[in-house]
Motif scaffolding. Structure first.
Motif, mmCIF file in Angstrom:
data_model
loop_
_atom_site.group_PDB
_atom_site.id
_atom_site.type_symbol
_atom_site.label_atom_id
_atom_site.label_comp_id
_atom_site.label_asym_id
_atom_site.label_seq_id
_atom_site.Cartn_x
_atom_site.Cartn_y
_atom_site.Cartn_z
ATOM 1 N N MET A 43 0.831 -1.196 0.000
ATOM 2 C CA MET A 43 0.000 0.000 0.000
ATOM 3 C C MET A 43 0.867 1.247 0.000
ATOM 4 S SD MET A 43 -3.052 1.061 2.646
ATOM 5 C CE MET A 43 -4.286 2.255 2.161
ATOM 6 N N SER A 44 0.551 2.189 -0.896
ATOM 7 C CA SER A 44 1.301 3.437 -0.981
ATOM 8 C C SER A 44 0.908 4.366 0.157
ATOM 9 C CB SER A 44 1.032 4.117 -2.324
ATOM 10 O OG SER A 44 1.605 5.400 -2.373
ATOM 11 N N ALA A 245 -2.187 13.643 -5.449
ATOM 12 C CA ALA A 245 -2.160 12.181 -5.393
ATOM 13 C C ALA A 245 -1.899 11.526 -6.748
ATOM 14 C CB ALA A 245 -3.469 11.660 -4.787
ATOM 15 N N PRO A 246 -2.540 11.989 -7.848
ATOM 16 C CA PRO A 246 -2.270 11.332 -9.143
ATOM 17 C C PRO A 246 -0.816 11.423 -9.581
ATOM 18 C CG PRO A 246 -4.265 12.664 -9.261
ATOM 19 C CD PRO A 246 -3.592 12.997 -7.958
ATOM 20 N N PRO A 250 0.472 7.310 -9.731
ATOM 21 C CA PRO A 250 -0.299 7.287 -10.978
ATOM 22 C C PRO A 250 -0.967 5.951 -11.283
ATOM 23 C CG PRO A 250 2.050 7.177 -11.444
ATOM 24 C CD PRO A 250 1.915 7.356 -9.958
ATOM 25 N N ASP A 251 -0.562 4.886 -10.612
ATOM 26 C CA ASP A 251 -1.122 3.558 -10.871
ATOM 27 C C ASP A 251 -2.547 3.479 -10.314
ATOM 28 O OD1 ASP A 251 -1.623 0.938 -11.432
ATOM 29 O OD2 ASP A 251 -0.184 0.123 -9.979
ATOM 30 N N LEU A 252 -3.541 3.332 -11.199
ATOM 31 C CA LEU A 252 -4.935 3.292 -10.764
ATOM 32 C C LEU A 252 -5.230 2.053 -9.928
ATOM 33 C CD1 LEU A 252 -6.774 4.491 -14.019
ATOM 34 C CD2 LEU A 252 -6.211 5.810 -11.961
ATOM 35 N N ASN A 253 -4.530 0.961 -10.193
ATOM 36 C CA ASN A 253 -4.766 -0.258 -9.418
ATOM 37 C C ASN A 253 -4.396 -0.082 -7.949
ATOM 38 O OD1 ASN A 253 -5.648 -1.723 -11.684
ATOM 39 N ND2 ASN A 253 -3.526 -2.195 -12.269
ATOM 40 N N ALA A 254 -3.458 0.826 -7.670
ATOM 41 C CA ALA A 254 -3.037 1.050 -6.284
ATOM 42 C C ALA A 254 -4.136 1.715 -5.459
ATOM 43 C CB ALA A 254 -1.773 1.899 -6.253
#
Length: 366
Positions: A43-44, A245-246, A250-254
């Motif tokens: 998790m980021s 945040a984007p 940038p990874d939408l799955n995250a």
């Protein structure tokens, strides 16, 4: 009857604050441990911050609305709440930038590179950092003939020295529940590069938090409705987090929260910090004062070590133990100096401006 009344008063004012602060300290470290586990699972940090803050705004919104109408209609004797000027709104924006966006980003990034134990140790630099920031802005003065000033200065030097030792010195391993390390690495005099980098990030976060403390104190004196300050600085900080945040992730799955450690970390962390922690600390401040509340801060290091070793498989090294002890000693030295200086101040009807301001949602008395 009188005896029972006295006993009830003693239990409520002497025992319950102790129990409450022990619970808060344990839950604080539980949240950090769960967040660290979620980061270990991929998790980021910015994902956690955005979800945590957004849920916090939703939880605070009903309280803010109810409190606003309560002040407007039920407190007519004391008049309406102070008007919100552009200058104040901009101040709330800066508070959100410092106290929510930057502080949280630096803190959780630092935890990701190091550990909750490091975060709890660095957090005890807060009184020293605040003293240095206030000294730089001439809000504090050093009197070499005053024992309280010398104690704060000496305590600041001790805590910074302990934090540096904690960050850069590893030493032999004392205890470990995880896989045993190579014996040749157990006597290293320096930390791994990730640990050092995380410690430096946490120190930078502590400095940002100290600047936020000074600015929040000045804002609270100018605008006494604490509920409004808390809601708006959290709202602005959340908007700032969402805006960047984007770019940071940038990874939408995250951004997809699946049932597991990440979701538990977001929900538990938000509910604890917004609902329970602020209410309980505000109550303890009312019953025992800021010095009593601050006394439990070094205890978080011990709890963080226990949880890190037990649940995260962290190793306890000699450098951590010595550094934590030095930080705790310096922390109590600074707090002793502050308490002694406060006792020397003349008694006035003005509110105490040396007490730490907490982000609470407690209702104002009418």
């Amino acid at each position: 009857m009188n005896m029972r009344s006295d006993e009830a008063w003693t239990w409520t004012n002497e025992v319950m604050p102790l129990v409450a602060m022990l619970m808060i300290t344990c839950l604080d470290m539980s949240v950090l441990t769960i967040v660290k586990a979620a980061m270990n699972d991929g998790m980021s940090s910015i994902v956690y911050i955005v979800y945590h803050d957004a849920l916090g705004v939703l939880l605070l919104l009903p309280t803010f609305i109810i409190g606003f109408f309560r002040l407007k209609f039920a407190c007519r004797n004391v008049g309406p709440p102070p008007p919100l000027t552009f200058r104040l709104v901009f101040r709330f924006f800066i508070l959100g930038l410092l106290g929510l966006f930057l502080y949280q980003l630096l803190t959780y990034q630092g935890i990701g590179y190091s550990s909750p134990t490091m975060a709890s140790a660095i957090s005890n630099l807060s009184p020293a950092n605040t003293f240095l920031i206030a000294l730089a802005f001439r809000m504090e003065k050093i009197d070499i003939t005053s024992s309280s000033s010398l104690a704060k200065l000496l305590g600041t030097i001790i805590t910074i020295s302990g934090a540096m030792l904690f960050t850069f010195y590893q030493g032999p391993e004392i205890f470990n529940t995880g896989p045993s390390q190579d014996s040749s690495n157990q006597l290293l005099l320096s930390r791994p590069s990730d640990w050092i980098f995380g410690g430096l990030i946490l120190i930078a976060g502590g400095i940002v938090g100290a600047i936020w403390n000074v600015l929040q104190s000045a804002t609270a004196r100018e605008y006494p409705d604490q509920r409004t300050i808390v809601f708006f600085f959290i709202l602005f900080g959340t908007i700032q987090c969402i805006a960047v945040a984007p770019f940071l992730e940038p990874d939408l799955n995250a951004w997809v929260l699946h049932p597991g450690t990440g979701m538990v970390a977001v929900v538990f962390g938000t509910v604890f910090s917004v609902v329970f922690r602020n209410t309980a600390i505000t109550w303890c401040l009312e019953k025992k004062g800021p010095v009593f509340v601050a006394m439990f801060s070094p205890l978080s290091i011990v709890i963080a070590v226990i949880m890190g070793v037990t649940f995260l498989g962290d190793s306890l090294h000699l450098g951590s133990a010595i550094g934590a002890a030095i930080v705790a000693a310096g922390f109590y030295t600074v707090m002793w100096g502050q308490a002694k200086e406060k006792n020397k101040l003349p008694i006035t009807d003005e509110p105490d401006q040396t007490a730490p301001l907490l982000s609470s949602t407690n209702e104002s008395n009418c």
